[in-house]
Design an enzyme around this catalytic site. Structure first.
Site, PDB file in Angstrom:
ATOM      1  CB  SER A 104      -0.941  -0.016   1.205  1.00  0.00           C
ATOM      2  OG  SER A 104      -1.837  -1.113   1.128  1.00  0.00           O
ATOM      3  N   GLY A 105       1.853   1.316   0.879  1.00  0.00           N
ATOM      4  CA  GLY A 105       2.702   2.503   0.956  1.00  0.00           C
ATOM      5  C   GLY A 105       3.575   2.671  -0.267  1.00  0.00           C
TER       6      GLY A 105
ATOM      7  CD  GLU B 124       5.940  -7.291  -3.755  1.00  0.00           C
ATOM      8  OE1 GLU B 124       6.167  -8.412  -3.237  1.00  0.00           O
ATOM      9  OE2 GLU B 124       5.935  -6.221  -3.110  1.00  0.00           O
TER      10      GLU B 124
ATOM     11  CB  CYS C 147      -3.598  -4.356   3.093  1.00  0.00           C
ATOM     12  SG  CYS C 147      -5.325  -3.868   3.284  1.00  0.00           S
TER      13      CYS C 147
ATOM     14  CB  CYS D 170      -7.005  -5.566   6.131  1.00  0.00           C
ATOM     15  SG  CYS D 170      -5.988  -4.605   4.996  1.00  0.00           S
TER      16      CYS D 170
ATOM     17  CE  LYS E  74      -8.100  -9.138   9.205  1.00  0.00           C
ATOM     18  NZ  LYS E  74      -7.034  -8.603  10.084  1.00  0.00           N
TER      19      LYS E  74
ATOM     20  CB  ALA F 117      15.017  -5.046  -5.166  1.00  0.00           C
TER      21      ALA F 117
ATOM     22  N   GLY G 214      -3.313 -12.805  21.378  1.00  0.00           N
ATOM     23  CA  GLY G 214      -4.466 -12.111  21.931  1.00  0.00           C
ATOM     24  C   GLY G 214      -4.766 -10.811  21.239  1.00  0.00           C
TER      25      GLY G 214
ATOM     26  CE1 TYR H 274      -4.828  -6.722  12.570  1.00  0.00           C
ATOM     27  CE2 TYR H 274      -3.353  -5.953  14.291  1.00  0.00           C
ATOM     28  CZ  TYR H 274      -3.603  -6.229  12.968  1.00  0.00           C
ATOM     29  OH  TYR H 274      -2.615  -6.019  12.035  1.00  0.00           O
TER      30      TYR H 274
ATOM     31  CD  GLU I 209      -9.431  -8.504  12.636  1.00  0.00           C
ATOM     32  OE1 GLU I 209      -9.749  -7.306  12.647  1.00  0.00           O
ATOM     33  OE2 GLU I 209      -8.483  -8.964  11.951  1.00  0.00           O
TER      34      GLU I 209
ATOM     35  NE  ARG J 166       3.773 -12.490  24.732  1.00  0.00           N
ATOM     36  CZ  ARG J 166       4.874 -12.016  24.161  1.00  0.00           C
ATOM     37  NH1 ARG J 166       5.930 -12.824  24.055  1.00  0.00           N
ATOM     38  NH2 ARG J 166       4.927 -10.787  23.703  1.00  0.00           N
TER      39      ARG J 166
ATOM     40  CG  HIS K 233     -35.284   7.047  16.772  1.00  0.00           C
ATOM     41  ND1 HIS K 233     -34.677   6.307  17.765  1.00  0.00           N
ATOM     42  CD2 HIS K 233     -36.585   6.668  16.742  1.00  0.00           C
ATOM     43  CE1 HIS K 233     -35.586   5.511  18.321  1.00  0.00           C
ATOM     44  NE2 HIS K 233     -36.745   5.713  17.718  1.00  0.00           N
TER      45      HIS K 233
ATOM     46  CD  GLU L 201     -31.371   6.649  18.206  1.00  0.00           C
ATOM     47  OE1 GLU L 201     -31.965   7.691  18.545  1.00  0.00           O
ATOM     48  OE2 GLU L 201     -31.961   5.650  17.754  1.00  0.00           O
TER      49      GLU L 201
END
Length: 450
Positions: A17-18, A37, A45, A50, A53, A117, A178, A180, A184, A201, A439, A444
Site C-alpha cells: 500500500s505505501g 516486488e 493488506c 485485511c 480477511k 531487490a 491475543g 486483533y 478476528e 501468554r 432514529h 444515535e
C-alpha cells in the site's frame, strides 16, 4: 525530472500500500520510477491481510444472520456452508485487486520489476536476476511478516498467510495470540463451525484497547463457544499418528487440535535487504529507523509502512507514502500525524476506538468524565439474541473535550469512521449533545449519552 546520473529518480522496494502510493504520486510529479516486488503487487493488506480477511468476516456473519432470519419471518431450509466456494471466490478477488494495482502503476508509467531487490551500495540495487541498477532516491516499503515463536514443533503451525489457502476447515483450531488478528480469525472459524481455542501468554486480550471493550468481547466470545487459555507459554507441538497436533503448554493441560494458527505479532521485513551495504540503521526490533519525514539516517534513503514499525495499519502506510512523494518530489514538505488514529477489530461483534482509553486519559489529564451506553441493538431484540453493545465516551472534566470514543457492537467500525473526525477535530461532548439523533439507529447512542 529524470537525472542522467542514475537509472531512476526513485526506486521503491516493495509494492504494498505505501510503496504503490509513493510510486504513483512520485511518477505523477514527473519522476522516473521503478518498483520491485518479489511476490504480488498489492502487499499484505490486499493479498493476504485485511481485504481477504474482511471477506471471510462477511462470510462468517451469515451464520448468525441465517439463524436470526427466522424471527424476521424467513424460512431457510437446511443452509450449508462450503468453505471451498468462499475461499476460491476470495482468492479470485485478490487476483482482481492485484491486477488493479498493477494497472494503476502502469498507467503512471511506473516500471514494475517482479524480482527481489536488495541494496548493494548507497545508490545501488541488485535484482534477483543479477541485474544492477542505480537510483537517486530509494524508498523501502517491504512491510512486515507474521512472527512465529521458536519452540519444538512450532514449524507444524501456520500463520494468517496460509489461513486463506486451507484445503478444508479444521474441526479444531488453536489460535495463539491475543491481538486483533487472533480475535478476528477466532470469530471467523467459530462461525464456520470449528472448535476454537485461543491461547495467550498474558492474561488479557487486545492490549491497548479500553478495558471495558476487552472484557465485553471476552464475555461474548465465551458465550459463542470460544475457549480461552491465558498465561500459557508453548512447550511443544507434536504430530500424532492420526495426523492431529498435540500441543503442550504451561499452566494448562495438553490440547489435541487439527490446526495451530500463530497470530503472535508481526516482524518488519528487513532481513536480507542489504541495509548494511548502504549504512541504514535499524532499531531493536529490526525496524528501519526514520524521522518525521520517513527519512533514514542515510539522506537519500527513506522507508514507509510496517517496515518502520511506527503504526502497522494500511491507511497509515498510504499516508506516509503520499507524504514522502509530496515532500521529495512535489516540493510540498509534509509529515503524517500519528496521533489519534482510529482503529477497528473485525471480531464477532466488531469493536472500534479512537483517542485515549479511560485509563490513558486519567493518567494524562487527571479527572475525566465517562459516558456509557450499554444496550441491546434492536435487531438482536427481535432475533432473540441477548448480545449487548457498549459505547463509551471519555471527556476532559473541565472543558468537555472528547478524548476518546470506544465501542463494541454491530457496524462499530463504520460508525467510528465518522466519529473519529469529531475527536480529531477536538469537538466537545456538548457539541455531540446539540446534534440531532437519527432514529432508530445504533449510532444515535453517541449523541444521546448521559
Amino acid at each position: 525530472m529524470a537525472d542522467g546520473t542514475y537509472d531512476y529518480d526513485l526506486f521503491v522496494i516493495g509494492a504494498g500500500s505505501g510503496g504503490v502510493r509513493a510510486s504513483r504520486v512520485a511518477a505523477g510529479y514527473g519522476a522516473k520510477v521503478a518498483v520491485a516486488e518479489e511476490y504480488r503487487v498489492g502487499g499484505t493488506c490486499v493479498i493476504r491481510g485485511c481485504v481477504p480477511k474482511k471477506m471471510l468476516v462477511y462470510g462468517a456473519h451469515f451464520a448468525e444472520d441465517l439463524e436470526d432470519a427466522r424471527n424476521f419471518g424467513w424460512t431457510i431450509d437446511s443452509p450449508k456452508f462450503d468453505w471451498s466456494v468462499l475461499r476460491d471466490n476470495v482468492l479470485k478477488d485478490v487476483d482482481r485487486l492485484n491486477g488493479a494495482y498493477t494497472s494503476t502503476l502502469e498507467n503512471y508509467d511506473v516500471e514494475i520489476i517482479l524480482e527481489r531487490a536488495t541494496l548493494t551500495g548507497p545508490h545501488e540495487i541488485t535484482l534477483g536476476g543479477g541485474r544492477t541498477v542505480t537510483a537517486k532516491i530509494i524508498l523501502i516499503a517491504t512491510g512486515a511478516r507474521p512472527h512465529v515463536p521458536t519452540f519444538p514443533g512450532s514449524d507444524l503451525g501456520i500463520t494468517s498467510n496460509e489461513a486463506f489457502h486451507l484445503d478444508a476447515l479444521p474441526p479444531r483450531i488453536l489460535i495463539a495470540g491475543g491481538g486483533y488478528i487472533a480475535n478476528e480469525f477466532a470469530g471467523i472459524f467459530n462461525q464456520f463451525g470449528s472448535k476454537v481455542t485461543i491461547v495467550n501468554r498474558s492474561d488479557q486480550l487486545l492490549r491497548g484497547y479500553d478495558s471495558a471493550l476487552r472484557d465485553r468481547l471476552l464475555q461474548i466470545s465465551i458465550t459463542k463457544g470460544i475457549d480461552f487459555r491465558f498465561n500459557a507459554q508453548f512447550r511443544s507441538i507434536e504430530q500424532t499418528e492420526d495426523g492431529c497436533l498435540k500441543v503442550s503448554m504451561t499452566n494448562h493441560e495438553d490440547l489435541v487440535v487439527d490446526c495451530v494458527l500463530f497470530a503472535t505479532g508481526r516482524v518488519p521485513n528487513t532481513e536480507g535487504l542489504g541495509l548494511e551495504h548502504a549504512g541504514v540503521a535499524v532499531g531493536d526490533h529490526g525496524e528501519i529507523v526514520v524521522d518525521e519525514y520517513s527519512k533514514t539516517n542515510v539522506g537519500h534513503i527513506y522507508a514507509v509502512g510496517d517496515v518502520t514499525n511506527r503504526v502497522q495499519l494500511t491507511p497509515v502506510a498510504i499516508r506516509e507514502g503520499q507524504a514522502f512523494a509530496d515532500t521529495v518530489f512535489g516540493d510540498n514538505p509534509r509529515t503524517v500525524d500519528h496521533g489519534c488514529i482510529p482503529s477497528a477489530v473485525f471480531s464477532h461483534p466488531p469493536l472500534a476506538a479512537v483517542g485515549m482509553t479511560e485509563s490513558e486519559a486519567r493518567n494524562t489529564y487527571g479527572p475525566v468524565k465517562v459516558y456509557e451506553s450499554d444496550f441491546r441493538p434492536m435487531k438482536n431484540v427481535l432475533a432473540g439474541r441477548n448480545e449487548r453493545s457498549l459505547y463509551k465516551m471519555v471527556c476532559a472534566e473541565t472543558t468537555g473535550k472528547i478524548l476518546g470514543i470506544h465501542m463494541i457492537g454491530p457496524e462499530s467500525a463504520e460508525i467510528m469512521q465518522a466519529a473519529a473526525v469529531a475527536v480529531k477535530a477536538g469537538l466537545t461532548k456538548e457539541q455531540f449533545d446539540q446534534t440531532v439523533a437519527i432514529h432508530p439507529t445504533m449510532a444515535e447512542e453517541l449523541v444521546l449519552l448521559r
